[in-house]
Motif scaffolding. Structure first.
Motif, PDB file in Angstrom:
ATOM      1  N   SER A 140       0.769  -1.160   0.006  1.00  0.00           N
ATOM      2  CA  SER A 140      -0.110  -0.126   0.224  1.00  0.00           C
ATOM      3  C   SER A 140       0.863   1.067   0.043  1.00  0.00           C
ATOM      4  N   ASN A 141       1.870   1.197   0.757  1.00  0.00           N
ATOM      5  CA  ASN A 141       2.929   2.358   0.576  1.00  0.00           C
ATOM      6  C   ASN A 141       3.472   2.906  -0.614  1.00  0.00           C
ATOM      7  N   LEU A 142       3.903   1.678  -1.444  1.00  0.00           N
ATOM      8  CA  LEU A 142       4.318   1.767  -2.779  1.00  0.00           C
ATOM      9  C   LEU A 142       3.388   2.432  -3.387  1.00  0.00           C
ATOM     10  N   VAL A 143       2.039   2.333  -3.511  1.00  0.00           N
ATOM     11  CA  VAL A 143       1.070   2.861  -4.068  1.00  0.00           C
ATOM     12  C   VAL A 143       0.916   4.530  -3.634  1.00  0.00           C
ATOM     13  N   LYS A 144       0.837   4.751  -2.552  1.00  0.00           N
ATOM     14  CA  LYS A 144       0.578   6.033  -1.853  1.00  0.00           C
ATOM     15  C   LYS A 144       1.723   6.802  -2.021  1.00  0.00           C
ATOM     16  N   HIS A 145       2.866   6.381  -1.774  1.00  0.00           N
ATOM     17  CA  HIS A 145       3.816   7.199  -1.500  1.00  0.00           C
ATOM     18  C   HIS A 145       4.823   7.484  -3.051  1.00  0.00           C
ATOM     19  N   THR A 146       4.182   6.679  -4.190  1.00  0.00           N
ATOM     20  CA  THR A 146       5.161   7.128  -5.157  1.00  0.00           C
ATOM     21  C   THR A 146       4.414   7.272  -6.376  1.00  0.00           C
ATOM     22  N   SER A 147       4.686   7.722  -7.426  1.00  0.00           N
ATOM     23  CA  SER A 147       3.886   8.100  -8.552  1.00  0.00           C
ATOM     24  C   SER A 147       4.021   6.961  -9.372  1.00  0.00           C
ATOM     25  N   ALA A 148       4.977   6.229  -9.435  1.00  0.00           N
ATOM     26  CA  ALA A 148       5.237   5.071 -10.459  1.00  0.00           C
ATOM     27  C   ALA A 148       5.011   3.999  -9.771  1.00  0.00           C
ATOM     28  N   GLY A 149       4.785   3.695  -8.559  1.00  0.00           N
ATOM     29  CA  GLY A 149       4.767   2.415  -7.597  1.00  0.00           C
ATOM     30  C   GLY A 149       6.126   1.983  -7.467  1.00  0.00           C
ATOM     31  N   GLY A 150       5.991   0.615  -7.089  1.00  0.00           N
ATOM     32  CA  GLY A 150       7.379   0.075  -6.978  1.00  0.00           C
ATOM     33  C   GLY A 150       7.227  -1.418  -7.031  1.00  0.00           C
ATOM     34  N   GLU A 151       8.146  -2.196  -6.345  1.00  0.00           N
ATOM     35  CA  GLU A 151       7.985  -3.538  -6.454  1.00  0.00           C
ATOM     36  C   GLU A 151       8.099  -4.405  -5.234  1.00  0.00           C
ATOM     37  N   MET A 152       7.501  -5.757  -5.155  1.00  0.00           N
ATOM     38  CA  MET A 152       7.819  -6.377  -3.785  1.00  0.00           C
ATOM     39  C   MET A 152       8.576  -7.563  -4.408  1.00  0.00           C
ATOM     40  N   LEU A 153       9.665  -8.073  -3.389  1.00  0.00           N
ATOM     41  CA  LEU A 153      10.309  -9.392  -3.713  1.00  0.00           C
ATOM     42  C   LEU A 153       9.743 -10.134  -2.600  1.00  0.00           C
ATOM     43  N   LEU A 154       9.468 -11.301  -2.520  1.00  0.00           N
ATOM     44  CA  LEU A 154       8.915 -12.164  -1.387  1.00  0.00           C
ATOM     45  C   LEU A 154       9.454 -13.606  -1.687  1.00  0.00           C
ATOM     46  N   ARG A 155       9.855 -14.139  -0.480  1.00  0.00           N
ATOM     47  CA  ARG A 155      10.425 -15.382  -0.404  1.00  0.00           C
ATOM     48  C   ARG A 155      10.680 -15.974   0.900  1.00  0.00           C
TER      49      ARG A 155
END
Length: 154
Positions: free
Chosen positions: A49-64
């Motif tokens: 949610s923070n990636l969407v709220k705080h950046t205009s381009a979003g971001g990515e998550m890496l999970l493992r």
């Protein structure tokens, strides 16, 4: 056993649910109890949610999934190239918000994580690291940890 990361783009408001579902699927696959699986999903959802709220381009998550001397768990990385945080300590305090929300998200991620770290540079972006372990197991002590992440350009 450490595994390869699942890479999720997070660019619009519907995508944090995919991060939550993926994180819970990994936790469930490790045999986490329901409360630990839920905690893992909540961390993923807040980070995404923070990636969407705080950046205009979003971001990515890496999970493992990861394993170590304490057993292991789920590792989550949230990466963006947004505006960064000029005062990380302030952003970790409950009630601090730059978007008009309650301002509890990042502090909650830190409290729900068994390991937590954050690096942010104003104008360059932020990386948040979290590890969630079953039954709040303690991470191994006495070792220096370091890592690198290489994410190919699309």
């Amino acid at each position: 056993m450490n595994s390869h990361h699942v890479r999720l783009a997070v660019r619009e408001p519907s995508q944090p649910s995919a991060a939550r579902t993926t994180a819970r699927d990994i936790a469930d696959g490790l045999g986490f109890a329901e409360d630990d699986s839920y905690r893992t999903g909540l961390v993923a959802s807040e980070l995404a949610s923070n990636l969407v709220k705080h950046t205009s381009a979003g971001g990515e998550m890496l999970l493992r999934r990861f394993s170590d001397e304490s057993g292991g768990g789920v590792e989550l990385l949230a990466i963006d190239r947004g505006p960064g945080m000029p005062d990380v300590d302030a952003c970790l305090r409950d009630g601090m918000s730059t978007t008009g929300t309650l301002g509890h998200g990042l502090g909650a991620v830190r409290r729900l994580s068994d390991e937590f770290d954050l690096h942010s540079e104003p104008g360059r972006g932020t990386v948040v690291f979290s590890r969630v372990r079953a039954r709040r197991a303690r991470p191994p002590q006495g070792r220096v940890h370091y890592a690198g992440v290489s994410v190919p350009l699309s």
